[in-house]
Design an enzyme around this catalytic site. Sequence first.
Site, short mmCIF file in Angstrom:
data_model
loop_
_atom_site.label_atom_id
_atom_site.label_comp_id
_atom_site.label_asym_id
_atom_site.label_seq_id
_atom_site.Cartn_x
_atom_site.Cartn_y
_atom_site.Cartn_z
N GLY A 154 17.56 -8.82 -19.83
CA GLY A 154 17.46 -8.45 -18.42
C GLY A 154 16.55 -9.42 -17.71
N CYS B 264 -2.16 1.75 1.72
CA CYS B 264 -3.47 2.41 1.76
C CYS B 264 -3.88 2.74 0.35
CB CYS B 264 -3.36 3.70 2.55
SG CYS B 264 -3.32 3.37 4.27
#
Length: 432
Positions: free
Chosen positions: A293, A362
């Site tokens: 992959g 955040c």
Amino acid sequence: MLLTNNLTVNEQGHLAIGGVDTVELAREYGTPLYVMDEGRIRLACRQFKQSIDNYYGGRGIAHYASKAFCCKEMCRIIADEGLGLDVVSIGELYTAMSVNFPPERIGFHGNNKTEEELRYALECSLGHIIVDNLTELETLDRIAGEMGKNARIMFRVKPGIEAHTHEFIMTGQIDSKFGLALENGEAMGAVKRALAMKNVTLGGLHCHIGSQIFDIDPFVMAADVMLHFIADIKEQTGYEVEELNLGGGFGIKYTEQENPSAYDLYMQKVSDKVKNTCAALKLKQPYIVIEPGRSIAGPAGITLYQVGSVKKIPGVRTYVSIDGGMTDNPRYALYQSRYEAVCANKADAPRDQTVTIAGKCCESGDLIGKDMPLQQVEPGDILAVLATGAYNYSMASHYNRIPNPAVVMVKDGTSRLIIKRETPEDLIRCDL
Ligand code: LLP
């Protein structure tokens, strides 16, 4: 500094990928932007195919593990290169089927496939469903019966090998959520159960020892363990397994310091092992499947960002904030992964400062990396993070309701959009 030879610095001193100026790409398509190089993807596919031809007489196939990077265009390219596909969810399978990926070349993985997924896999008549556990085996036999189908399966086996980047250890390995254990008879029990089932045909065995592995020895040992299991099955049941899927996991170069083995060497050593062990155990040489992959998608991709603020905290560190972060690349937050970064519009300048690249979420842990060498950057510069083609787009999230970036494919000096940038409207599409 640039890791792969599809990345170059052009006359303007800009970073180029596949012959396309990345500063132009950022201008045309916006940032953050994933850029994939088709030439590089195809090259990796051909290298795997070539090595199977060279060392194992072509009696095998590489299945691209689509979890690394899955979209319609990637499936089209993989199909066109003649590779197969490893899918692990209804979404990956649906993507493949939407571009008519040949179903006989698809293997369906997962340690907890839902009934909906199993039904869909049976409807599609996939090459193999890789069965993880006995519950799944019983469910599949029942569903296949209800649907009047026969399920071609493989079993996921834990070969008892734990591979790390530069070492490997044999372990009991019972402690893994994936697959059937050898040492307590679980795998043999499943094989015998499957051989007695009406709606299931056992086509082969599968193992996968890990990811981003640099050493070849653990792969060779896994092949050996699996062949001994095939011999045991033959002895106990008379049935000889014809197909052996050895999984993926081949490491790539993320930083200058890393030095992965050539994939050619992997195939050479594994083929030798298979041939010798088969001769010793009087087995037919199985058809071999491998499932790369990262090694196909990873080196083909980069991510482009725009630099926002540059915060120099004297005596502490310099934070370079970008317009993306853990939502498009969670790998530092998850694994402390290391990357190389380059200022795309100053690529010919020395990387003479050390910075920490911060995302816009955040969250203090939202970093692309700590203590990375980089050119002197200013707000508005374009930053490229390299080798992000695998497990970046595919692991992106919507944390803080940040829309996912677009994906552009480059090829021989041209570019085309393959995945549109998400909009805020896309984010509320399923909200009621
Ligand atoms: N086959 C199976 C059954 C797998 O589970 C995997 C990866 C592969 C093949 C492909 O392995 P590769 O050649 O890409 O190493 N998110 C992590 C990687 C997780 C890999 C999971 N399985 C990361 O970002 O590093």
